[in-house]
Structures are given as structure tokens and as C-alpha cells.
Design a protein around this motif. Sequence first.
Motif, PDB file in Angstrom:
ATOM      1  N   GLN A  12      40.486  58.337  48.814  1.00  0.00           N
ATOM      2  CA  GLN A  12      40.641  58.984  47.490  1.00  0.00           C
ATOM      3  C   GLN A  12      41.978  58.615  46.868  1.00  0.00           C
ATOM      4  O   GLN A  12      42.072  58.371  45.652  1.00  0.00           O
ATOM      5  N   MET A  13      43.035  58.581  47.707  1.00  0.00           N
ATOM      6  CA  MET A  13      44.365  58.226  47.187  1.00  0.00           C
ATOM      7  C   MET A  13      44.354  56.800  46.645  1.00  0.00           C
ATOM      8  O   MET A  13      44.920  56.522  45.585  1.00  0.00           O
ATOM      9  N   GLN A  14      43.681  55.901  47.400  1.00  0.00           N
ATOM     10  CA  GLN A  14      43.635  54.506  46.972  1.00  0.00           C
ATOM     11  C   GLN A  14      42.858  54.369  45.660  1.00  0.00           C
ATOM     12  O   GLN A  14      43.250  53.619  44.766  1.00  0.00           O
ATOM     13  N   LYS A  15      41.783  55.147  45.548  1.00  0.00           N
ATOM     14  CA  LYS A  15      40.982  55.117  44.308  1.00  0.00           C
ATOM     15  C   LYS A  15      41.805  55.674  43.140  1.00  0.00           C
ATOM     16  O   LYS A  15      41.794  55.112  42.041  1.00  0.00           O
ATOM     17  N   SER A  16      42.542  56.747  43.409  1.00  0.00           N
ATOM     18  CA  SER A  16      43.395  57.350  42.362  1.00  0.00           C
ATOM     19  C   SER A  16      44.427  56.343  41.872  1.00  0.00           C
ATOM     20  O   SER A  16      44.682  56.230  40.674  1.00  0.00           O
ATOM     21  N   LEU A  17      45.007  55.616  42.829  1.00  0.00           N
ATOM     22  CA  LEU A  17      46.024  54.621  42.462  1.00  0.00           C
ATOM     23  C   LEU A  17      45.421  53.521  41.599  1.00  0.00           C
ATOM     24  O   LEU A  17      45.992  53.134  40.583  1.00  0.00           O
ATOM     25  N   GLN A  18      44.250  53.038  42.014  1.00  0.00           N
ATOM     26  CA  GLN A  18      43.587  51.976  41.240  1.00  0.00           C
ATOM     27  C   GLN A  18      43.283  52.458  39.829  1.00  0.00           C
ATOM     28  O   GLN A  18      43.521  51.742  38.853  1.00  0.00           O
ATOM     29  N   ASP A  19      42.735  53.671  39.720  1.00  0.00           N
ATOM     30  CA  ASP A  19      42.385  54.219  38.410  1.00  0.00           C
ATOM     31  C   ASP A  19      43.639  54.418  37.565  1.00  0.00           C
ATOM     32  O   ASP A  19      43.648  54.129  36.359  1.00  0.00           O
ATOM     33  N   TYR A  20      44.697  54.894  38.194  1.00  0.00           N
ATOM     34  CA  TYR A  20      45.948  55.141  37.469  1.00  0.00           C
ATOM     35  C   TYR A  20      46.537  53.824  36.956  1.00  0.00           C
ATOM     36  O   TYR A  20      46.953  53.709  35.806  1.00  0.00           O
ATOM     37  N   THR A  21      46.538  52.822  37.827  1.00  0.00           N
ATOM     38  CA  THR A  21      47.072  51.512  37.439  1.00  0.00           C
ATOM     39  C   THR A  21      46.261  50.936  36.290  1.00  0.00           C
ATOM     40  O   THR A  21      46.815  50.436  35.304  1.00  0.00           O
ATOM     41  N   LYS A  22      44.924  51.031  36.413  1.00  0.00           N
ATOM     42  CA  LYS A  22      44.047  50.517  35.338  1.00  0.00           C
ATOM     43  C   LYS A  22      44.375  51.186  34.012  1.00  0.00           C
ATOM     44  O   LYS A  22      44.398  50.543  32.965  1.00  0.00           O
ATOM     45  N   SER A  23      44.632  52.480  34.055  1.00  0.00           N
ATOM     46  CA  SER A  23      44.885  53.220  32.817  1.00  0.00           C
ATOM     47  C   SER A  23      46.145  52.709  32.125  1.00  0.00           C
ATOM     48  O   SER A  23      46.222  52.675  30.897  1.00  0.00           O
TER      49      SER A  23
END
Lengths: 154, 135
Positions: free
Chosen positions: A5-16
Motif C-alpha cells: 500500500q505504501m508503494q502504491k501511495s508513493l507511485q500515485d503521489y509521484t504521478k500526481s
Amino acid sequence: MDLVQMQKSLQDYTKSLFLEGILDSQFLQLQQLQDESNPDFVSQVVTLFFQDSDRILNDLSLSLGQQVVDFKKVDPHVHQLKGSSSSIGAQRVKNACVVFRNFCEQQNVEACHRCLQQVKQEYYLVKNRLETLFKLEQQIVASGGMIPAVELGF
Amino acid sequence: MTREELPNLAESKLTALVVDDNFVNQSIHQKLLSRLGIQNDVVCNGKEAVDAHCSGRNYDLILMDMDMPIMNGTQATKRLREMGIESKIAGVTTRANEGEKKEFMEAGLNDFQEKPLTISKLLSILHKLDFYVQT
């Protein structure tokens, strides 16, 4: 929150950050340069950028606060900030600097004051977002995980 | 281009000098060169670049910024060519107007790239200046 979940959050945050135009592809270039021999390269360069920018913004505030503004002092500072923000991919800061330089050329003091505020706003925004990004990365590494590659897909 | 696909030019023992007054750019340019196996030094302005050559140092490639205090890239390039320095000099700068670019090129550059520098732009410089060896 588990590691995945943390890795997914990071990816989503970076994409944003890319979708909002806060960062551009130059930031990806920096990430590509990071390797095992220098695993903190991106945060080191970004920290340099923060230190440099804090100094430049302070100097700009002083220069523009003078009774008679010396644009020969103002313009090189804006040029420097434009250069370093471009080099780390801080797109909106760079764009704000481009506008700022145009008004420096016109020696328009009032517009330059507005531009300085805009540059500061964009700078504090990217600073805040990158600091959050690095904290997310640190949490993942502390949990024994790897930082996932950014897949922008657009 | 993935990390694995990057050529390593360490065996060719190429050397480079980064001439830039901006610490962020210095850091990035040095890392780009190191990633390709190119040993490199850094100086902060054109005068330091000239002084480095006066003290006997020599480099295969010089990455020369244009706008620097004390001595800018155009002046430094002219001076180095007057000294007989035959190193390949690539100008790297943020978007300059055509007149400034022309003046910079005429000072003695071998190539010119707009910042920000990337791996592909650096490879393009190396290829154009016949440094790039296909692995």
C-alpha cells in the motif's frame, strides 16, 4: 499501512506531481542517475536546490526592496533560479521565473514584485511536495521495501 | 535508455571539466559524466577554467556554461582557444537568443546543447565530437 500500500501511495503521489505540472521529465532524469553507488543522489541534489533557492529568494527580496531597484542585480538571480529549477524538473518554478525575467527586462518594478510572490508560492509548493515524497520513500525503505519505479503511462 | 544500456567509457579514460557557477548543475553534470565512466573536475566560472589550464591541467571535453560571474563562457572559450587549448568544448546553457548562441559558438565551441542536460544530450555531444564508442 502495509508495504504494498505504501508503494502504491508513493507511485500515485509521484504521478500526481507530474499531472499537476509541478514536476517534469527532468526529475525522471535525476531518478535515472540514482544508483547503488549513490542511493541518495536525488535527495542530495534537491537539497542543494532548496539551499540555493532559499538564498536566491532572500537576495531577490532584498534587491527588490531597495528604493531604486538595480535590475542588473535582480536578473542574474532570477536566471540562476530558472536554471536550477529547470535542472531538477521543478517546472512551475521555472515557468514563473521565465515570466519574472520578462518583467525584469522591462524594468517593471511592480510586476516584478508580483512575480517574486508567484515564484515563492511555486517554490514552497514544490518544496513541500518533494519533502513529502522523500518521507514516503524513507518509510518504504525503513519497512524493508524498494522504491518502485515511476510509471507515468501518459 | 535503461541504466544497463548506458555505455561505460571508463576504459577510454576520457576526462572532462564542468564549468558552471550553479551548484545544482555542477552536481548533475558531474553525475552524468561519472555515470558514463568519464573522470571529471568542476570549476565555478570561466576564469577558474582558464586558471586550471594555465596550471597544466588538460581535459578531453569541457562542458561550458554561458552565464557565469567574473568570466563568462564566451570569454573563457575565446581565451582557451587563444591559449591553444584544443579540447572539445560543448556550450551548455538555458535558452539563449540566436545572437548570444552565435557569439558563443564563434568563440570556439565544438557543440552546443540547451540545458537541462540529460543522458541523451550528453551522449549526443560525445557522439558528435567522436568520443562515443558503440559498445
